[in-house]
Design a protein around this motif. Structure first.
Motif, PDB file in Angstrom:
ATOM      1  N   ARG A 149     -11.364  46.138  52.471  1.00 26.35           N
ATOM      2  CA  ARG A 149     -11.849  45.725  53.973  1.00 26.35           C
ATOM      3  C   ARG A 149     -11.701  44.445  54.273  1.00 26.35           C
ATOM      4  O   ARG A 149     -12.102  43.039  54.004  1.00 26.35           O
ATOM      5  CB  ARG A 149     -13.655  45.964  53.892  1.00 26.35           C
ATOM      6  N   VAL A 150     -10.744  44.254  56.010  1.00 23.47           N
ATOM      7  CA  VAL A 150     -11.239  43.637  56.322  1.00 23.47           C
ATOM      8  C   VAL A 150     -11.661  43.377  57.548  1.00 23.47           C
ATOM      9  O   VAL A 150     -10.701  44.047  58.551  1.00 23.47           O
ATOM     10  CB  VAL A 150      -9.921  42.618  56.390  1.00 23.47           C
ATOM     11  N   GLY A 151     -12.596  43.111  57.901  1.00 24.57           N
ATOM     12  CA  GLY A 151     -12.965  43.229  59.407  1.00 24.57           C
ATOM     13  C   GLY A 151     -13.884  44.835  59.013  1.00 24.57           C
ATOM     14  O   GLY A 151     -14.515  44.786  58.297  1.00 24.57           O
ATOM     15  N   THR A 152     -13.531  45.130  59.994  1.00 23.50           N
ATOM     16  CA  THR A 152     -13.529  47.070  60.121  1.00 23.50           C
ATOM     17  C   THR A 152     -12.073  47.751  60.143  1.00 23.50           C
ATOM     18  O   THR A 152     -12.543  49.093  59.428  1.00 23.50           O
ATOM     19  CB  THR A 152     -13.029  47.102  61.957  1.00 23.50           C
ATOM     20  N   GLU A 153     -10.837  47.012  59.326  1.00 24.78           N
ATOM     21  CA  GLU A 153     -10.270  47.584  58.565  1.00 24.78           C
ATOM     22  C   GLU A 153     -10.117  48.417  57.266  1.00 24.78           C
ATOM     23  O   GLU A 153     -10.686  46.735  56.889  1.00 24.78           O
ATOM     24  CB  GLU A 153      -8.839  47.181  59.256  1.00 24.78           C
ATOM     25  N   GLU A 154      -9.520  49.068  57.098  1.00 27.18           N
ATOM     26  CA  GLU A 154      -9.571  49.357  55.699  1.00 27.18           C
ATOM     27  C   GLU A 154      -8.199  49.513  54.993  1.00 27.18           C
ATOM     28  O   GLU A 154      -7.720  50.055  55.636  1.00 27.18           O
ATOM     29  CB  GLU A 154     -10.890  50.380  54.771  1.00 27.18           C
ATOM     30  N   PHE A 155      -7.726  49.349  53.817  1.00 25.48           N
ATOM     31  CA  PHE A 155      -6.002  49.298  53.086  1.00 25.48           C
ATOM     32  C   PHE A 155      -6.328  49.835  51.639  1.00 25.48           C
ATOM     33  O   PHE A 155      -7.174  49.063  51.351  1.00 25.48           O
ATOM     34  CB  PHE A 155      -5.617  47.588  53.451  1.00 25.48           C
ATOM     35  N   THR A 156      -5.905  50.931  51.480  1.00 26.88           N
ATOM     36  CA  THR A 156      -6.420  51.507  49.907  1.00 26.88           C
ATOM     37  C   THR A 156      -5.153  51.608  49.603  1.00 26.88           C
ATOM     38  O   THR A 156      -3.893  51.221  49.722  1.00 26.88           O
ATOM     39  CB  THR A 156      -6.460  52.882  49.865  1.00 26.88           C
ATOM     40  N   PHE A 157      -4.799  50.969  48.217  1.00 31.60           N
ATOM     41  CA  PHE A 157      -3.500  50.364  47.531  1.00 31.60           C
ATOM     42  C   PHE A 157      -3.624  51.281  46.167  1.00 31.60           C
ATOM     43  O   PHE A 157      -5.171  51.244  45.531  1.00 31.60           O
ATOM     44  CB  PHE A 157      -3.903  49.112  46.625  1.00 31.60           C
ATOM     45  N   GLU A 158      -2.722  52.273  45.967  1.00 37.25           N
ATOM     46  CA  GLU A 158      -3.136  53.233  43.930  1.00 37.25           C
ATOM     47  C   GLU A 158      -2.600  52.225  43.634  1.00 37.25           C
ATOM     48  O   GLU A 158      -2.048  51.094  43.442  1.00 37.25           O
ATOM     49  CB  GLU A 158      -2.147  53.886  44.656  1.00 37.25           C
ATOM     50  N   GLY A 159      -3.053  52.000  42.283  1.00 35.54           N
ATOM     51  CA  GLY A 159      -2.770  51.354  41.316  1.00 35.54           C
ATOM     52  C   GLY A 159      -1.624  51.722  40.321  1.00 35.54           C
ATOM     53  O   GLY A 159      -0.619  52.966  40.394  1.00 35.54           O
ATOM     54  N   ARG A 160      -1.281  51.237  38.783  1.00 35.76           N
ATOM     55  CA  ARG A 160      -0.583  51.533  38.332  1.00 35.76           C
ATOM     56  C   ARG A 160      -1.550  51.017  36.726  1.00 35.76           C
ATOM     57  O   ARG A 160      -2.213  50.166  37.061  1.00 35.76           O
ATOM     58  CB  ARG A 160       1.048  50.663  38.222  1.00 35.76           C
ATOM     59  N   ASP A 161      -0.958  51.594  35.416  1.00 32.41           N
ATOM     60  CA  ASP A 161      -1.439  51.443  34.855  1.00 32.41           C
ATOM     61  C   ASP A 161      -1.644  49.853  34.104  1.00 32.41           C
ATOM     62  O   ASP A 161      -2.637  49.205  33.314  1.00 32.41           O
ATOM     63  CB  ASP A 161      -0.938  52.843  33.367  1.00 32.41           C
ATOM     64  N   ASN A 162      -0.476  49.477  33.880  1.00 34.87           N
ATOM     65  CA  ASN A 162      -0.453  48.114  33.871  1.00 34.87           C
ATOM     66  C   ASN A 162       0.882  46.971  34.113  1.00 34.87           C
ATOM     67  O   ASN A 162       1.466  48.060  35.065  1.00 34.87           O
ATOM     68  CB  ASN A 162       0.088  48.329  32.046  1.00 34.87           C
ATOM     69  N   VAL A 163       1.224  46.070  33.749  1.00 36.70           N
ATOM     70  CA  VAL A 163       2.561  45.551  34.331  1.00 36.70           C
ATOM     71  C   VAL A 163       3.825  45.547  33.674  1.00 36.70           C
ATOM     72  O   VAL A 163       4.547  45.668  34.522  1.00 36.70           O
ATOM     73  CB  VAL A 163       2.227  44.260  34.576  1.00 36.70           C
ATOM     74  N   PHE A 164       3.747  46.907  32.735  1.00 33.78           N
ATOM     75  CA  PHE A 164       4.772  46.852  31.865  1.00 33.78           C
ATOM     76  C   PHE A 164       5.637  48.927  32.071  1.00 33.78           C
ATOM     77  O   PHE A 164       6.380  49.349  32.530  1.00 33.78           O
ATOM     78  CB  PHE A 164       4.685  47.339  30.346  1.00 33.78           C
TER      79      PHE A 164
END
Length: 75
Positions: A60-75
């Motif tokens: 959340r940045v001010g009134t904006e919201e951003f969702t990032f899908e993840g990954r299990d690990n760096v490999f």
């Protein structure tokens, strides 16, 4: 600047400040977070870049919201 910095507590793991690295605007912080955990900070006069090594997040940045899908690990 050291290339290996010992790990601190379980949440905040590492920090490289502009003064340590000879940079002007960017600091580097490594955090380990659990699912559902919240973290808040101010960027002050520094730029911000988020790099997810694993997992995702809602930012959340001010009134904006951003969702990032993840990954299990760096490999």
């Amino acid at each position: 600047m050291k290339h290996v910095i010992p790990i601190g507590d379980a949440g905040f793991r590492q920090e490289v400040t502009p003064q340590q690295a000879g940079w002007q605007y960017l600091a580097f912080h490594v955090h380990r977070m659990s699912a559902g955990q919240h973290w808040s900070d101010s960027t002050r006069d520094q730029e911000l870049l988020l790099v997810f090594l694993s997992g995702g997040a809602t930012i959340r940045v001010g009134t904006e919201e951003f969702t990032f899908e993840g990954r299990d690990n760096v490999f």
